[in-house]
Write a protein that holds these residues in place. Sequence first.
Motif, PDB file in Angstrom:
ATOM      1  N   SER A 281       0.780  -1.244   0.013  1.00 26.66           N
ATOM      2  CA  SER A 281       0.109   0.157   0.046  1.00 26.66           C
ATOM      3  C   SER A 281       0.810   1.327   0.025  1.00 26.66           C
ATOM      4  CB  SER A 281      -0.697   0.124   1.257  1.00 26.66           C
ATOM      5  OG  SER A 281      -1.770   0.878   1.226  1.00 26.66           O
ATOM      6  N   GLN A 322      -8.326  -4.062  -2.838  1.00 24.77           N
ATOM      7  CA  GLN A 322      -8.045  -2.813  -2.947  1.00 24.77           C
ATOM      8  C   GLN A 322      -6.814  -2.041  -3.605  1.00 24.77           C
ATOM      9  OE1 GLN A 322      -8.591  -1.320   1.105  1.00 24.77           O
ATOM     10  NE2 GLN A 322     -10.637  -0.844   0.643  1.00 24.77           N
ATOM     11  N   LYS A 326      -5.972   0.272  -6.769  1.00 25.39           N
ATOM     12  CA  LYS A 326      -5.243   1.449  -6.814  1.00 25.39           C
ATOM     13  C   LYS A 326      -3.938   1.333  -7.729  1.00 25.39           C
ATOM     14  CE  LYS A 326      -3.890   3.058  -1.969  1.00 25.39           C
ATOM     15  NZ  LYS A 326      -2.703   2.812  -1.092  1.00 25.39           N
TER      16      LYS A 326
END
Length: 1035
Positions: A281, A322, A326
């Motif tokens: 992330s 997720q 992204k």
Amino acid sequence: MSQALRPSPLKSQFAGKFFSQTGSGEATPATRMASSKGGNTTAHMNTLHQRLYHALNLGFRRVCNEKEKKWECTDIEIQRHVVRSISAFLDCFSRGTANNRLIKDSISDIAGALVFILGYKNRAVVGSAANVVIRLIRIVPPSILQSHSLDLVESLSPLLSCRQLEVSLPCAVALNAILLNMRETKEKEAWKVLEDARTVASVVGNLQKFSEGSVSVEWFQEMASLLSTVMLKWPLSRYSVWHNSSLMVLLESVSQKPDMGLRVATLKLYSSLALCGHGASELLDNGKLMLDMMISCMDESNPPNARIEGLKLAQRLATGNQECLKMINICSEPLVKATVEIMGKWFFSSGKLEHDHMSLLVEACKLALIARWEGEHHIYFWKYQISEALLSLVVENFRSLSLDCRMSLEEEVSVAEKVLNGNFLPSLRSYVWDIIGFLAAHCEEDFDSICIGDELRLNFLVTCACLTFSRSVQKGYQICQNDIMSASQSESASRAVLMMIYSPSKYISTRARVTLSFILGEDGEQNLNSLVNFLSYIPSSGGYVLPNVLQTTVCLVGLACYSSIPQYAGFILGHKGFEILLSFCSWYQRNRGNIGESSFAPYPQSTSEKRICCWVCPEDWDSKDAFLLYALLALAELVNHSFSEQNHAEEFSIKRENVKDRLCTTLQEIRDGTYGSGPRWYASHVLSYFGYYGFQHKLGKRLIGAFEDEECSDMRLLFASGNSVSVNKIILAVRCPTLLPPEKGARSGSMISSEKPQRTVQEIRMSANVDTLALVKLLEFAYSGYVEVESTTVKKLKTLARHCKSKVLLQMLCRRRPKWGSSIPRIDIPLALTPKLIHLSDFILVPKETIITGFNCRFCSSTSPHAHSHRVILSSGCEYLRALFRSGMQESNLDRLNVPVSWLGLTKLVNWFYCDELPKPPLGCKWNNMDTEAKLDELEAYVEIYSLTEWWIMEDLQNECAQVILSCLESARELSIKAIELAASFSMWKLVEAAAEHAAPIYHQLRDSGELDELDDELVNLIRTAAVHFSQQGC
Ligand SMILES: [Zn+2]
Ligand SMILES: [Zn+2]
């Protein structure tokens, strides 16, 4: 063992004389010649072996008892001599001849000497010693070296921080090779060694030297490779790397250099980092440069290893939905383009597959599985002609395949038969089916326009998939689960056909249906009969495991596909298919715990890479309870079939009245249970035929209590009939804003004052066209996310739902099939806290801190900490507040309340009220690397909420808190003493006891370290009792 072969001291003395004459341990040209002559090889080996032992014998010390020897010699010349002798000895072996007894029997002496020499850290020798270790690893099979690997790691790792490059570089190479081959059983100990030597910090430090320009490219590559290996094997090492911002800046700048070697090295590092979800992330947060570099590495002009590393990094980053999104938001088109090109362009180069090309294709196919998630990347798959790329992996000599739009289905099927019999690239086949299946499942309705020019190939793929699938159906009992390759092909082809049939694109779904019924042809009913019989056998056998996972999958998928074709749906219904499917669902519910994996083959889309950490991967739509999903798909089609035939709805009710109740009960249990989203959605979909719409959630059940509750409402809707309903503006604002009157300009309602001075109720007169009952139903759905509607009201409710843009309700009322992969709809109450709606807030919660530096309210100018909220939402979640607000006491008119929790606790509490979810403390690496104080702050917040819930009477929240607290203690036992103190200070004895149980295993440690001294005797006693109990249980 080694002693038996060791030359006698006399012999080695002789060898020594010889040695001292030549003055060097290195092989002379003469001896090298001897080794190449073959005949003399053995003699030569023996000589070098003798010389080796002559050298080693200079350093053996007897330890403890007479039997054991240890190599310990601090004399530098002797060390040097030994290293040379080992090197010369190793010269006569290669990987192929490493099984020689001479080497096997001397390995432990060689390793012992090297370990000591490296550990002695004399700079004059360690560099060449490390080089010898590298050669040793290259020659000797890992299994032989295994028992020395930990010792070697221990002596090599401290040398990494050595300033001399000729020492640290070979040490890094040697260490990397050892770690790569290390057995899993030793990893725990090895980590301890690496941690003690601060290995990660030294390697990171070494990498940073690259920015000073003082080291070579090779140095950077080797250090990066070592760090990648460490991160790959030990999740605990990852945090300190991705958390090091200056290193991350350096990596980014290195990755932009044109040197391919450097790029590959950084790609590998990024890949290992991305094994940690937090790390991935972090990488993606400013990931443009990294992703551009990654994609450019996939280009044809680059060597295969660079391309493979690029593909692997992309796969890692796509581990979770997720993060994948992204990535896709940053680079969907170039990423998909590069992937499809690798899959489809290979045959242009040579038409033949070389080995490294095959692994490239596998990695590209794995990456293309990102199609399993919805997103804008789908259109690019079609744009770059994925059908062609996939076909080139299915059809040998793809260019000779001529597809013609005039070809009949029959001709096409016969071509497809030939192609499938060719069994080209069988290992890629299941990827092909999965990819095309996911693409079909996520198509848009108007998809046909996108794939112009590619239809013929798409059609042919559909035909091939249908053919593979119906072959599996026909095989029936003969499907062989032991042949993994063909079994996983059957499985993925079945799923692909299912997704095609249920594709939102009419084009694909029609094509699949037509092809399937054509292939099934005359054997159709016979095949269906055997499917129905097979399924009826499962529940009736009384067993509690599936007879055959693959066959069950094929059977259920078969029923789900054929039920969507009207002629077969009738047949299945006529053969009690409906009742059988329902029995299967009930059977599944009862035996869910025994069923386990729904897929037996290594599922290519599974993200269950063993070594990942900190990834939050929600279950895929169809991977959890897949069998149930397939059964429900079939049920839905059968119900739809019964209802769609004119006047048959009546008949369905009459004929199946006896099963209707059972059906609804079963479906409701599935819908509201802990099943996967797919089965839950489909259960709800089938229920919509019987008048039940939506999902029942805890939050919805809470909020519905506020509907029509006059005392907490702030708006009244007046109907032409004279009736009225009481509602709450904030709920309407979030759930169906079109019902609210325009805020500015003329207000249609009049403001009247209620009994209580602070509260005003706005009245809205509804138009006479609005159907009262339909509106009440719409409001019920708005409050609870669920509503039961009689068929007579459905039409009016549809109109209203369309008007109010209530998409979910409308979809259900129209009985549209759930979209593949869609999540269970939530009630978006948190929207109430966004700036747009915050003016509707009517209550303020104040935490115990009065000052927080930097506190800044987004909505008002007050600088003391506070949180805005709504009475209606607070009171629906908490009996105490509900009573307080309507008590008529002075407090009930206040607009704020002091809550005895910290600001951190208050934010978590508010989150629970609005989402029905207590936010968890940071996960994994982040939690493990928090200091004790920060961990205690987190813990304290939960303890405070726990204590508050006793007073506010919130049992559910209390249980959630207890769970979080216990899991915190589980992962950080050092907190248990503080937790005990904290809980005792709130007089929460249940919690004290639980914490004491967590402290029990380390009681002795705690006592000896004096940590218990600060506690009350009573509490110490409690822990001691728990410890005694623990030790008794342990025995
Ligand atoms: Zn992690
Ligand atoms: Zn404020």
